[in-house]
Design an enzyme around this catalytic site. Structure first.
Site, PDB file in Angstrom:
ATOM      1  N   ARG A  27     -12.755  -0.737   0.055  1.00  0.00           N
ATOM      2  CA  ARG A  27     -12.597  -0.802   1.411  1.00  0.00           C
ATOM      3  C   ARG A  27     -13.781  -1.184   2.314  1.00  0.00           C
ATOM      4  NH1 ARG A  27      -7.685   3.970   2.024  1.00  0.00           N
ATOM      5  NH2 ARG A  27      -6.078   2.499   1.747  1.00  0.00           N
ATOM      6  N   GLY A  40      -3.312   0.835  -1.526  1.00  0.00           N
ATOM      7  CA  GLY A  40      -2.908   2.047  -2.086  1.00  0.00           C
ATOM      8  C   GLY A  40      -3.423   2.270  -3.501  1.00  0.00           C
ATOM      9  N   LYS A  86       7.716   8.917  -5.288  1.00  0.00           N
ATOM     10  CA  LYS A  86       8.928   9.069  -4.736  1.00  0.00           C
ATOM     11  C   LYS A  86       9.806   7.879  -4.114  1.00  0.00           C
ATOM     12  CE  LYS A  86       7.177  13.471  -2.982  1.00  0.00           C
ATOM     13  NZ  LYS A  86       6.965  14.646  -1.858  1.00  0.00           N
ATOM     14  N   GLY A 138       0.514   1.858   3.093  1.00  0.00           N
ATOM     15  CA  GLY A 138       1.558   2.013   4.115  1.00  0.00           C
ATOM     16  C   GLY A 138       1.661   1.122   4.853  1.00  0.00           C
TER      17      GLY A 138
END
Length: 399
Positions: free
Chosen positions: A41, A356, A206, A380
């Site tokens: 990043r 991510g 998830k 996200g």
């Protein structure tokens, strides 16, 4: 989309002007040593910072790191980031030990043309993330005082309605940095008219985290390949035993409904690597998905699944990948993620890695980043963009 760009700002001239840059320097740190374990990043914002430095701007960089609770917390300090950023820029980065206090004011005031300062973690101030508009606005006023213009190059934060992302651009002339512009251009290809077949690979833990993007993508993709911990809730929805694998019981009916509506587009694993425990040295075997022992848990997809998913990817012309196929941080359970990543690099397709853990896996596994079409810095944010949501940071730049 009507957003002014860094090139527009540079054309106006920035020599001697203070330019406040919102960057996403939220890098992972080693818990023992505090060392940066992945500087991706930091490197991603270098084109924007380098252009401003070369043009003679006084560059004031701000970022968050981790999730401090609105007060200073040494474990989330940006000190190591300032050091690494200086190494990559080839010049010292002046560091303010607070965000909008006395150190920040002095550090910004002392900047010469072409120099860079980094403010301490934005989230050490409650105003950054506050839902109270007055509190957020007051903090934004203090931040905006450090700039004559604002550049947002923090794509990983544009889905957050935070002071530095949403409120500051309302107070200063504002543009999108090189990274944000590239991210939006790439993701708009996926939401517009992608070249087909369009294949999406989703992993991670998830289903609930990915439900909205699955709902949004199902009508538009040709194949949806599902691995990672989330696959076990889908397998349970097919009536299979999943042992002690990660399972969202309240999502089983939702997954069953998705499978019924998917018209055969969804591909699930046919074999998985099961282990006695969630540990790097746990005893493990590969089994068919209809043979998972009740006392074991799945930690990766198996080789037959990798072969099947790879075959689907080999036909693709557009690929989006978000989420690892297994616990890639443990070598025994990294083969699935590596196999899928390598299949993506071999496909004759435009490929996007959705930030991510997927981006972290590419670097952790030593894969060639240039063999992917684009590696997003925002997990996200990229998912919410594909869901069709309005991203506060992008909306603020459009205004």
């Amino acid at each position: 989309m009507s957003i002014r760009t860094l090139d527009d700002l540079l054309a106006e001239g920035v020599s001697g002007r203070r330019v406040l840059v919102r960057a996403d320097l939220n890098v992972p740190l080693d818990k023992q040593t505090g060392a940066i374990t992945d500087d991706g990043r930091i490197r991603a914002v270098l084109p924007t910072l380098g252009a401003l430095v070369e043009a003679g701007a006084k560059v004031v960089v701000c970022s968050h790191l981790g999730r401090p609770k609105g007060a200073p917390d040494p474990q989330f300090s940006l000190v190591p980031v300032a050091g690494r950023l200086g190494e990559l820029l080839g010049a010292p980065v002046h560091f303010a030990t607070d965000t909008v206090g006395e150190s920040a004011r002095a550090t910004v005031a002392d900047l010469a043309d072409g120099q860079v300062a980094l403010l301490e973690n934005l989230r050490f101030n409650a105003g950054e993330t506050s839902k109270d508009e007055a509190e957020r606005g007051a903090f934004a006023d203090q931040l905006a005082a450090f700039g004559d213009a604002y550049v947002d190059d923090a794509f990983g934060a544009v889905h957050r309605k935070h002071a530095s992302v949403f409120d500051v651009p309302a107070r200063l002339p504002h543009v999108a940095g090189r990274l944000v512009l590239r991210e939006v251009e790439v993701l708009s290809k996926l939401t517009g008219d992608p070249e087909r077949p369009y294949v999406v690979v989703l992993g991670g833990s998830k289903v609930s985290d990915k439900l909205a993007v699955i709902e949004a993508l199902l009508p538009t993709v040709d194949r949806l390949l599902i691995g990672g911990g989330m696959c076990f809730t889908f397998l349970k929805a097919q009536g299979l035993e999943v042992g002690t694998s990660l399972l969202e019981k309240d999502m089983v009916d939702t997954c069953r409904n998705l499978l019924e509506r998917a018209d055969g587009k969804i591909m699930l694993p046919v074999d998985v690597v099961v282990a006695d425990a969630f540990a790097p040295d746990a005893a493990h075997d590969t089994v068919r998905v209809d043979g998972i022992p009740s006392h074991r848990l799945g930690l990766d997809v198996g080789p037959e699944t990798v072969a099947g998913f790879s075959a689907a990817l080999s036909q693709a012309k557009t690929i989006f990948w978000n989420g690892p196929m297994g616990v890639f941080e443990m070598p025994a359970f990294a083969a699935g993620t590596r196999g899928i990543a390598e299949a993506i690099t071999k496909a004759d397709a435009f490929s996007v890695v959705g930030g991510g853990d997927s981006a972290a896996a590419v670097r952790a596994l030593g894969l060639d980043e240039s063999s992917f079409g684009h590696i997003s810095t925002g997990g996200g944010a990229s998912l919410e963009y594909l869901e069709g949501k309005t991203l506060p940071g992008i909306a603020a730049l459009e205004n």
